[in-house]
Design a protein around this motif. Structure first.
Motif, PDB file in Angstrom:
ATOM      1  N   ARG A  55      -3.396  11.681   7.786  1.00  0.00           N
ATOM      2  CA  ARG A  55      -3.605  10.292   7.372  1.00  0.00           C
ATOM      3  C   ARG A  55      -2.760   9.967   6.151  1.00  0.00           C
ATOM      4  N   GLU A  56      -2.802  10.864   5.167  1.00  0.00           N
ATOM      5  CA  GLU A  56      -2.039  10.623   3.943  1.00  0.00           C
ATOM      6  C   GLU A  56      -0.546  10.538   4.217  1.00  0.00           C
TER       7      GLU A  56
ATOM      8  N   ARG B 210       0.676   3.602  -3.543  1.00  0.00           N
ATOM      9  CA  ARG B 210      -0.400   4.394  -2.966  1.00  0.00           C
ATOM     10  C   ARG B 210      -1.385   4.883  -4.012  1.00  0.00           C
TER      11      ARG B 210
ATOM     12  N   TYR C  81       0.230   9.428  15.243  1.00  0.00           N
ATOM     13  CA  TYR C  81      -0.339   8.235  14.621  1.00  0.00           C
ATOM     14  C   TYR C  81      -1.432   7.595  15.456  1.00  0.00           C
TER      15      TYR C  81
ATOM     16  N   SER D  46      -3.754  -1.576   9.927  1.00  0.00           N
ATOM     17  CA  SER D  46      -2.360  -1.404  10.321  1.00  0.00           C
ATOM     18  C   SER D  46      -1.802  -2.728  10.792  1.00  0.00           C
TER      19      SER D  46
ATOM     20  N   TRP E 177      -8.049  -0.352   4.425  1.00  0.00           N
ATOM     21  CA  TRP E 177      -6.702  -0.642   4.937  1.00  0.00           C
ATOM     22  C   TRP E 177      -6.740  -0.804   6.443  1.00  0.00           C
TER      23      TRP E 177
ATOM     24  N   ARG F 288      -7.782   0.908  -8.265  1.00  0.00           N
ATOM     25  CA  ARG F 288      -8.202   1.816  -9.338  1.00  0.00           C
ATOM     26  C   ARG F 288      -8.049   1.125 -10.693  1.00  0.00           C
TER      27      ARG F 288
ATOM     28  N   CYS G 216       4.897  12.007  13.863  1.00  0.00           N
ATOM     29  CA  CYS G 216       4.780  10.547  13.973  1.00  0.00           C
ATOM     30  C   CYS G 216       3.953  10.158  15.194  1.00  0.00           C
TER      31      CYS G 216
ATOM     32  N   THR H 228       2.757  -0.651   9.615  1.00  0.00           N
ATOM     33  CA  THR H 228       2.684  -0.463   8.173  1.00  0.00           C
ATOM     34  C   THR H 228       1.255  -0.756   7.737  1.00  0.00           C
ATOM     35  N   PRO H 229       0.735   0.011   6.781  1.00  0.00           N
ATOM     36  CA  PRO H 229      -0.630  -0.256   6.328  1.00  0.00           C
ATOM     37  C   PRO H 229      -0.691  -1.524   5.481  1.00  0.00           C
ATOM     38  N   VAL H 230      -1.753  -2.298   5.670  1.00  0.00           N
ATOM     39  CA  VAL H 230      -1.973  -3.502   4.866  1.00  0.00           C
ATOM     40  C   VAL H 230      -3.403  -3.466   4.324  1.00  0.00           C
ATOM     41  N   PRO H 231      -3.642  -4.165   3.219  1.00  0.00           N
ATOM     42  CA  PRO H 231      -4.977  -4.119   2.609  1.00  0.00           C
ATOM     43  C   PRO H 231      -6.046  -4.684   3.537  1.00  0.00           C
ATOM     44  N   GLY H 232      -7.195  -4.057   3.540  1.00  0.00           N
ATOM     45  CA  GLY H 232      -8.356  -4.573   4.252  1.00  0.00           C
ATOM     46  C   GLY H 232      -9.344  -5.161   3.260  1.00  0.00           C
TER      47      GLY H 232
ATOM     48  N   ARG I 279      -4.830  12.569  -3.844  1.00  0.00           N
ATOM     49  CA  ARG I 279      -5.246  11.388  -3.080  1.00  0.00           C
ATOM     50  C   ARG I 279      -6.308  11.715  -2.045  1.00  0.00           C
TER      51      ARG I 279
ATOM     52  N   PHE J 100       0.847   9.400   6.807  1.00  0.00           N
ATOM     53  CA  PHE J 100       1.136   8.066   7.352  1.00  0.00           C
ATOM     54  C   PHE J 100       0.999   6.983   6.289  1.00  0.00           C
ATOM     55  N   LEU J 101       0.268   7.278   5.217  1.00  0.00           N
ATOM     56  CA  LEU J 101       0.156   6.312   4.126  1.00  0.00           C
ATOM     57  C   LEU J 101       1.264   6.518   3.108  1.00  0.00           C
ATOM     58  N   GLY J 102       2.253   7.314   3.458  1.00  0.00           N
ATOM     59  CA  GLY J 102       3.437   7.420   2.619  1.00  0.00           C
ATOM     60  C   GLY J 102       3.485   8.594   1.678  1.00  0.00           C
TER      61      GLY J 102
ATOM     62  N   LEU K 283       0.815  -1.214   0.000  1.00  0.00           N
ATOM     63  CA  LEU K 283       0.000   0.000   0.000  1.00  0.00           C
ATOM     64  C   LEU K 283       0.851   1.267   0.000  1.00  0.00           C
ATOM     65  N   LEU K 284       1.983   1.208   0.696  1.00  0.00           N
ATOM     66  CA  LEU K 284       2.814   2.404   0.778  1.00  0.00           C
ATOM     67  C   LEU K 284       3.439   2.739  -0.563  1.00  0.00           C
TER      68      LEU K 284
ATOM     69  N   ASP L  38       0.476  14.989  -4.775  1.00  0.00           N
ATOM     70  CA  ASP L  38      -0.071  13.701  -4.328  1.00  0.00           C
ATOM     71  C   ASP L  38      -1.091  13.887  -3.200  1.00  0.00           C
TER      72      ASP L  38
ATOM     73  N   VAL M  38       5.312   3.646  17.911  1.00  0.00           N
ATOM     74  CA  VAL M  38       5.087   4.489  16.739  1.00  0.00           C
ATOM     75  C   VAL M  38       6.231   4.258  15.760  1.00  0.00           C
TER      76      VAL M  38
ATOM     77  N   LEU N 139      -6.969  14.658   7.376  1.00  0.00           N
ATOM     78  CA  LEU N 139      -6.775  13.818   6.193  1.00  0.00           C
ATOM     79  C   LEU N 139      -5.363  13.958   5.642  1.00  0.00           C
TER      80      LEU N 139
END
Lengths: 159, 159
Positions: free
Chosen positions: B35-36, A8, B97, B121, B119, A158, B94, A148-152, B50, B38-40, A4-5, B46, A144, B32
Motif C-alpha cells: 500500500r505504501e 505523504r 494494485y 483513487s 484517501w 498531521r 504495479c 493517483t490517490p486523492v484525499p477522502g 508511515r 502505491f502511495l509513493g 497526497l503523493l 519512510d 494500472v 501494508l
DNA sequence: GCGCTGACTCAAGTAATCCGGAGCCAGCAA
DNA sequence: TTGCTGGCTCCGGATTACTTGAGTCAGCGC
C-alpha cells in the motif's frame, strides 16, 4: 488540494480502509477461509480439511469472521443426524469476492507453474471468464498506473 | 465438466493461485508495504515510519518483496549525501494494485467510521474516482454473486 | 584522517499463530 | 440408558511475526 503523493508525510493512514480491512482478514488463514467459502464450503470440518489447517485455527477464524459479519451461522439438519450449524456468506462477506478474485488473478498472472491455475471464475449464464478491471466514475476503463490517490473525507493532516 | 462447487472434495487447491499469492504477501505488514509503495513511499525509513512498524520488520518485507520481484532496488543520490537505494514497484508489483484497491474499497464500504476514508483513487487525467468492477470475456459487467468457479488447466483431481 | 548521519542489521524478548492430540458434549440410534 | 458420531474446544509446545534497543557500516563534509 493536498497532493497526497508528494506530501505523504503530511497525512496519516491511521484510519486507512486497507488497515481496517486487514484487521478483519489480515491473516493468511482468514483469507483462505474466505476463498473456501466462495468455493462452496460451509461446514467446519470441510474448511479444515480443504484448506489444510488445524481445527483450532479454523474455529478461531470462523468465530472472528462471524463476529465481523462476513459469515453467519445457520442451522441445518441431515436425516438421521443432529442439528448443526453451517457458515454462509452474508452480503458483507459476498462483497469480499472482488478481493479474492484480485488475489487469484494476480497469482494466475505472476505465480503459476507451467500447468496453470486449478480454477477460474466464470460468468454464470454466459460462461465467459470473469476478471477484475478498474473503471472510473466517468465510465473510462483505467489501466494500472493511471491512478493517483486523492484525499477522502476522513483525511487527517498531521500537526 | 466437473462441477467444482458440488464436487469440492474431488479436487485439491494445492496449486491455487490465491495460496501462491499469499506465499508472497500473506502477512499484514507485506500488504501494508505494498500500500505504501502505491502511495509513493520508496525509502526504508519512510516505510517504517508511515506504516508504523519496526525497522527489522520493514527490512524483512522489503527483502522478500524484492526477491519475489514486486519491488526493485535502484540507487539514488541526494546532493551532499551518499548514494542510497530506493525501492520502486516493478510491473509485477504495479499489477498488484488491483488487490490493494479491492481491499481499500471493501474497507470503504464496510469498515469506515463516520468520518470516512482518508484517501481514494482517482483516474489521472479526468480525475473521477476509480473503483474495481468485474467483467467477463464477453464484455458483460458481472455482479457479485453472478460468478461460479470453473476448472482451470492446472486442476488436480484427487485419487 | 575524523566525526557525523542515516540506512540497515543483529539480538533478545514478546505476542500471535498454528499444529497435534486429547477431550468434551449434544443428540441420534438402538 | 448406553454407545457412538461428529462438531467443536482445550492444552502444550513449536514456529512465525513483530518490537525494542543497540550496533554496524558506508561515505560525505570537514
Amino acid at each position: 488540494m493536498v497532493d497526497l503523493l508528494k506530501d505523504r508525510d503530511a497525512w496519516s493512514t491511521d484510519n486507512c480502509s486497507v488497515t481496517r480491512t486487514l484487521e478483519v482478514v489480515g491473516t493468511r488463514s482468514a483469507l483462505l477461509v474466505m476463498r473456501e467459502a466462495f468455493l462452496g464450503t460451509s461446514r467446519f470440518h470441510d474448511f479444515a480439511r480443504r484448506i489444510g489447517i488445524g481445527e483450532p485455527a479454523v474455529a478461531a477464524r470462523l468465530k472472528e469472521l462471524t463476529a465481523a459479519g462476513l459469515l453467519e451461522r445457520t442451522p441445518y439438519r441431515e436425516p438421521g443426524r443432529r442439528t448443526r450449524d453451517e457458515y454462509r456468506l452474508t452480503p458483507k462477506g459476498c462483497d469480499f469476492y472482488r478481493v479474492i478474485l484480485a488475489l487469484r488473478e494476480w497469482g494466475d498472472t505472476w505465480a503459476t507453474d507451467e500447468q496453470g491455475p486449478p480454477w477460474r471464475s466464470a460468468h454464470r449464464g454466459c460462461g465467459a471468464e470473469v476478471h477484475t478491471v478498474m473503471r472510473c466514475a466517468e465510465g473510462h476503463d483505467v489501466q494500472v498506473g493511471e491512478t493517483t490517490p486523492v484525499p477522502g473525507p476522513g483525511l487527517v493532516l498531521r500537526g
